[in-house]
Structure formats: C-alpha cells, structure tokens
Design an enzyme around this catalytic site. Structure first.
Site, PDB file in Angstrom:
ATOM      1  N   LYS A 232       0.868  -1.184   0.000  1.00 45.31           N
ATOM      2  CA  LYS A 232       0.000   0.000   0.000  1.00 45.31           C
ATOM      3  C   LYS A 232       0.902   1.231   0.000  1.00 45.31           C
ATOM      4  O   LYS A 232       1.928   1.256   0.702  1.00 45.31           O
ATOM      5  CB  LYS A 232      -0.884  -0.039   1.256  1.00 45.31           C
TER       6      LYS A 232
ATOM      7  N   SER B  99      -9.704   1.390   3.026  1.00 49.24           N
ATOM      8  CA  SER B  99      -8.852   2.218   2.183  1.00 49.24           C
ATOM      9  C   SER B  99      -7.777   1.430   1.422  1.00 49.24           C
ATOM     10  O   SER B  99      -7.158   1.967   0.508  1.00 49.24           O
ATOM     11  CB  SER B  99      -8.147   3.273   3.039  1.00 49.24           C
TER      12      SER B  99
ATOM     13  N   SER C  26      -9.945  -1.130   7.103  1.00 47.46           N
ATOM     14  CA  SER C  26      -9.372  -0.824   5.787  1.00 47.46           C
ATOM     15  C   SER C  26      -8.623  -1.980   5.124  1.00 47.46           C
ATOM     16  O   SER C  26      -8.253  -1.872   3.954  1.00 47.46           O
ATOM     17  CB  SER C  26      -8.441   0.385   5.884  1.00 47.46           C
TER      18      SER C  26
END
Lengths: 99, 496
Positions: free
Chosen positions: B79, B154, B178
């Site tokens: 990420k 996310s 997330s």
C-alpha cells in the site's frame, strides 16, 4: 453550534485550510450532519470511566532513549521552496483578523 | 501447473524449491499481468519493475546458495502508505505527489530480509481515509469482479491486486476496517493483527491509536507465512509489543477442537447474511469448535460515532505537519497564512479536508471533553465489553460474523453521503477500538447484475491470539472453497 458558514470559517482558520467556493458549500452542508451523527455519543453513560483508562490498558513498556547520530539534512529533506542559508525561509505572517 | 500468477505463496515457494521455476520467471509473469490489467483496475500507482527484477535475481542467487524461506522470491506489493527509500510514496494524496522517502518502513525492511520481491506501490484512499477507495487523488480502484463497483477501502489497491492476480500478496493498513472491508469486497483474505503486533515505523500516520499494518493474501496460510516475516517488536516503534511471535504457519492444524466460538447475528441482517452464518456454523462445528449465538457487537450508537470522533481528531493532529514548507504540496505566496492555507487546501482532497475540519471541531476549546473525551471513554467501554466476552472468564475464544453489511456497492453510490460511507465499517470497527486481531475470509457470493460478488466472514480473536484467528480461518478455508474462485478478467488469456 454556530451557523454553518461561521463554523466552516472558524475551523478553516484553525486548521490552516483555504477552500474553493464549491467545497465551502459542500462542507456547510456536511459538517452539521456529521456533528449531529456523533452527538449520539452524549447519551452514553460513561460515569466511572476516565478519558485516559484506555491508554493505560493498551500501553507498552517504553525502551530507554538512546542518543544516536542524525541523518544528514540533505538526505532527509529535498531542497525547500525557500531557504536562507541553513534555515527554511517563510514569508511574514499577516494577522488577517487585524486586517 | 497452474498459471504462475494463480499460485498461492505457499505453492509458489514450493515450486521454486523444487526447481520448477525461478523467482525471475515468477516476477516476469506478474509484471506482464500488471501490464495487461492494471489500467482497467487502477490498483498500482507505481510499478517498480527494475527493482523487482534485481530483487528476483537476488532471491534466485540466495536459493541457489542453499537458502530456503517461505517468502524467498515471492512477488508482492505495498500500500502506498509504507515509505520506501528512493521509491515515490504518495499516500494516495496530491500533497505527497512527488515525495521520495529517505528511509524504509520496518515491514519493508523485514520483507527484504525474507527475500520477497517488491513489484510496486498500491492505490489507496487518500491518507487511508475512506472505505470505498474512491478518495484517491489518482482515481478510484475498480473491483475486479465488477469494474463498475468499488474495491473497498482504504486498502483497495492491495485487495484488488491480489484478487486480480497482480501480486502474490500485499500489505495494507487497517484503522477501522481498511484491510478487511476491501478483502471482503474483492474475495481475498485480509488480516489485521492486534494493535502493536506489527511495527508502524515508516507507515504514514492517519489515526495513530488505531492504525495497524496487516496482510492481504489468497489464503489464511499465506497470511500466516507473511506474518511470520513482519510481526514482532521494533525498537523504532514505541507501540510495538514485546510479545513472543508464535509460529503462525506451524500452528495451522485444520482443527478447532476445544474452541468456543460466538456467532454474532446482526439485528438487521438479510437472507444472504443468514445463509453465510448458517454455513459458517456448519463448517466451524465440523472443524471441532463449539458454536453459540451471541449478541452482535455492532451497536451503532456506540461504535461508529466513537470511531468518527477519534479518527478525525487524530487525523487533524497528524496532518498538521503538512505545511508545504518542509515538504508537501507548495503554493508560492508572500503571506504565510495564505500560503499555508492554499497549499493545504489544494494538496488535500475532499474527504481529508472534511475530516481535518471535523477533527478540529471535536478538539476545539469548549468541545474537547464532550466529544473527544467522551469518545475515549466510550472506546474503553467497548474494549471492556469485548474483553469480558473474549476471555477465559467470558468463555469465548472467537467471535464470527459478516465482515460487511453486503457486497461491493456501485461506484459513486455513497460519495455524497459521508455518514453512509462511515457506516460501511460498522462490523469491523470494534476490533480496532479494542486492539484485537481480526480476519476476513471469502465466504460465498452474492448474485450481482454483472456476475457473482464476494462476501466475507470476519473472525475476531482475543488480543495477541493471532495464532488462533489464523488457525480458525485456515480450518474454514479447508472446508469452503470460496477463496479458490477468481474473477473473470477480460484480458486474462494475454497474461496466463
């Protein structure tokens, strides 16, 4: 709670945010709704609990501080937009409230 | 053998140990697939092909020298919230569009030691604020199962990349769901460890008392293998715990004898959720667990508002550092206040600005105790309730329930309603508030208009009981093959 436009003005000053007109309109609608939503919390009985109870329960033992060398500034930060020798340079602060 | 990109981490490592393929072969297969599919998904923000080829060659050399390891030569992606020295790290924000960090996150360092191969950095909601991955400055991530639907957020890029076979595993972060929510929407396995189990050093901060790094993988076994590399105390993170890291993969016995599992039945659940829970009960009992119904923990009046107050308060403090002077988006000007305001106003996107202002409100003089102080007290109340249930005294080892209220929703469906967006995380937030380990595993499908849409089952355990959570997830996957099903990708043949 102050009127939505005044609220957004006040919060933008505190948070150092300048908004375009459409964003202001959106936030003047959104923020009161979000505040009304979190206002549910006021009804929860938390007597006997302290704001800091959780940090005690979750805390980890801290290691001792150890002094070590710093990374060279040139390796950490790109050239700043403005500089004066070894310092960052910034423009002066004008007090907007004072005009 | 399956196409290389379809292998699990465990299968790929075994194939390389047998000499069936090399790390370079595997790396090239993934790079080709990224080239064929990423434009339609928006999962990768940066592809580090040159670095990946170097790391793959190094992994092959280490294996040729006799070294073995479960992640040696395995391609993965991060990420874009984990800093990587010399490789751009944006946090999904225009504010950091050109930021090249001078140091590595601890998890990246540990994966380098393990010999894993970094393919690149993955799209995400800006500064991890969102649950649909529509709040990225670089465009939304599309769901591989239906590109007109959200991937979840996310860590949407991390989930979509694993689901589409663009990497063997990925790392994400989980502040209120997330990792687990996008894992559920994309049909992969998403694991959030206990707060403190994995170092947060080098992870761009959103809400520091809740943020935790974790894994997105095809299987719980793969999650256990990755956790074996990244878990453990880090002297560079004062919140990382001095706790023994168990042999997670070695503990996957496929059996749950002696465990007591609470089945959390939502008050407003639908027929799909009822079926998901019926199947879960049958599978967990077949594995040897004792299953009993419990009251669902998703008390909305407590859970979501508490989370909103805490994360907006912490975000407003953490993001105060972005001034465009030391780093970050800069707007020239001859007045400091105007310069700061313009840089932050342009550098931050809509959701980040909204949360900064909300956080500023709940921390403002006169409101702090009513909002932030009260949210801290309610969080402690939630933590005590969960601990009372998930403990030797409470009797339960695990709580199991749906990860989300339904499958992935259409792009744009909730963009104009922030409260509706916050409520997506209602089933995942409690584990964050209490710092507990939790995993989402694929558990059946919903019938969407364009084909099947994955559903997820969440398993929550006692604090520090990662081994038990992973064992339960692995036992579930040994008896349910939802994790094996792949989305049909239009250009799969080109990269198979």
């Amino acid at each position: 709670m102050p009127a939505a436009a005044d609220l957004v003005d006040s919060l933008c000053r505190l948070a150092a945010l300048t908004l375009d007109p459409q964003t202001r309109v959106d936030l003047e609608a959104d923020l009161p709704n979000i505040i009304a939503y979190v206002d549910q919390l006021r009804a929860v009985d938390t007597s006997g609990l302290d704001e800091h109870d959780l940090s005690g329960a979750m805390a980890q033992p801290l290691r001792a501080d150890v002094v070590g060398p710093s990374l060279p500034r040139a390796a950490i930060l790109p050239p700043p937009p403005r500089s004066a020798g070894a310092y960052f340079a910034v423009p002066s602060w004008r007090d907007l409230e004072a005009g | 053998m399956l196409p290389l990109w379809q292998l699990t981490v465990a299968e790929a490592a075994a194939a390389m140990d047998r000499g069936d393929m090399s790390a370079v072969d595997l790396c090239e297969a993934y790079l080709a697939r990224i080239g064929a599919l990423n434009d339609g998904l928006g999962a990768f923000l940066t592809v580090s092909a040159d670095l990946a080829r170097i790391q793959a060659a190094q992994a092959d050399a280490r294996r040729a020298a006799g070294e073995r390891g479960p992640l040696l030569g395995i391609p993965y992606a991060l990420k874009d919230l984990f800093v990587t020295a010399g490789l751009r790290t944006t946090a999904g924000s225009r504010m950091l569009a050109d930021y090249v960090p001078p140091y590595d996150a601890t998890v990246y360092r540990r994966l380098q030691v393990a010999g894993a191969v970094l393919l690149g950095k993955l799209n995400m909601d800006e500064f991890a604020m969102g649950s649909s991955n529509e709040f990225s400055a670089y465009g939304a991530v599309r769901n591989p199962w239906d590109r007109e639907r959200v991937a979840g957020g996310s860590s949407g890029g991390s989930a979509a990349a694993v689901a589409a076979g663009l990497c063997a595993f990925s790392l994400g972060t989980d502040t209120g769901g997330s990792i687990r929510l996008p894992a559920s929407f994309c049909g992969v396995t998403g694991f959030k460890p206990s707060y403190g189990r994995v170092s947060r050093y080098g992870m761009v901060a959103f809400a520091s008392s809740l943020d935790q790094a974790g894994t997105l993988t095809r299987t719980a076994r793969d999650a256990a293998l990755v956790m074996g590399a990244i878990a453990g105390q880090d002297p560079l993170d004062a919140t990382s715990a001095d706790k023994v890291v168990e042999g997670y993969a070695a503990g996957l016995s496929g059996r749950l004898d002696g465990l007591r599992v609470g089945l959390a039945i939502p008050e407003a659940g639908d027929a799909e959720q009822a079926q998901l829970l019926t199947d879960a009960r049958r599978i967990l009992e077949a594995a040897g667990a004792t299953v009993e119904d419990v009251r669902a923990t998703a008390d909305e009046a407590l859970i979501v508002p508490t989370y909103v107050v805490l994360v907006t308060a912490e975000a407003s403090a953490n993001l105060a550092r972005y001034d465009g002077i030391r780093y970050g988006h800069h707007v020239p000007g001859d007045d400091l206040a105007a310069m700061l305001g313009a840089g932050r106003g342009q550098g931050f996107g809509a959701e980040v600005r909204r949360r900064i202002l909300m956080g500023t409100y709940v921390l403002a003089s006169g409101y702090q105790d009513a909002y932030y102080g009260q949210a801290c007290r309610v969080r402690e109340l939630v933590r005590r309730r969960l601990e009372a249930t998930l403990s030797p005294e409470g009797g339960l080892d695990l709580i199991v329930g749906p990860t989300t209220a339904g499958p992935a929703f259409p792009l744009g469906a909730k963009l104009t309603d922030p409260v509706a967006m916050y409520r997506n995380d209602i089933y995942t937030i409690p584990a964050n508030l209490a710092g507990l380990p939790a995993i989402s595993v694929p558990a059946g499908f919903s019938a969407g208009p364009a084909g099947p849409l994955p559903l997820g089952l969440q398993i929550v355990g006692r604090r520090w009981a990662e081994a038990t959570v992973l064992r339960a997830a692995d036992a579930f996957q040994a008896r349910d093959d939802s994790w094996r099903r792949r989305p049909v990708m239009a250009t799969s043949a080109a990269s198979a």
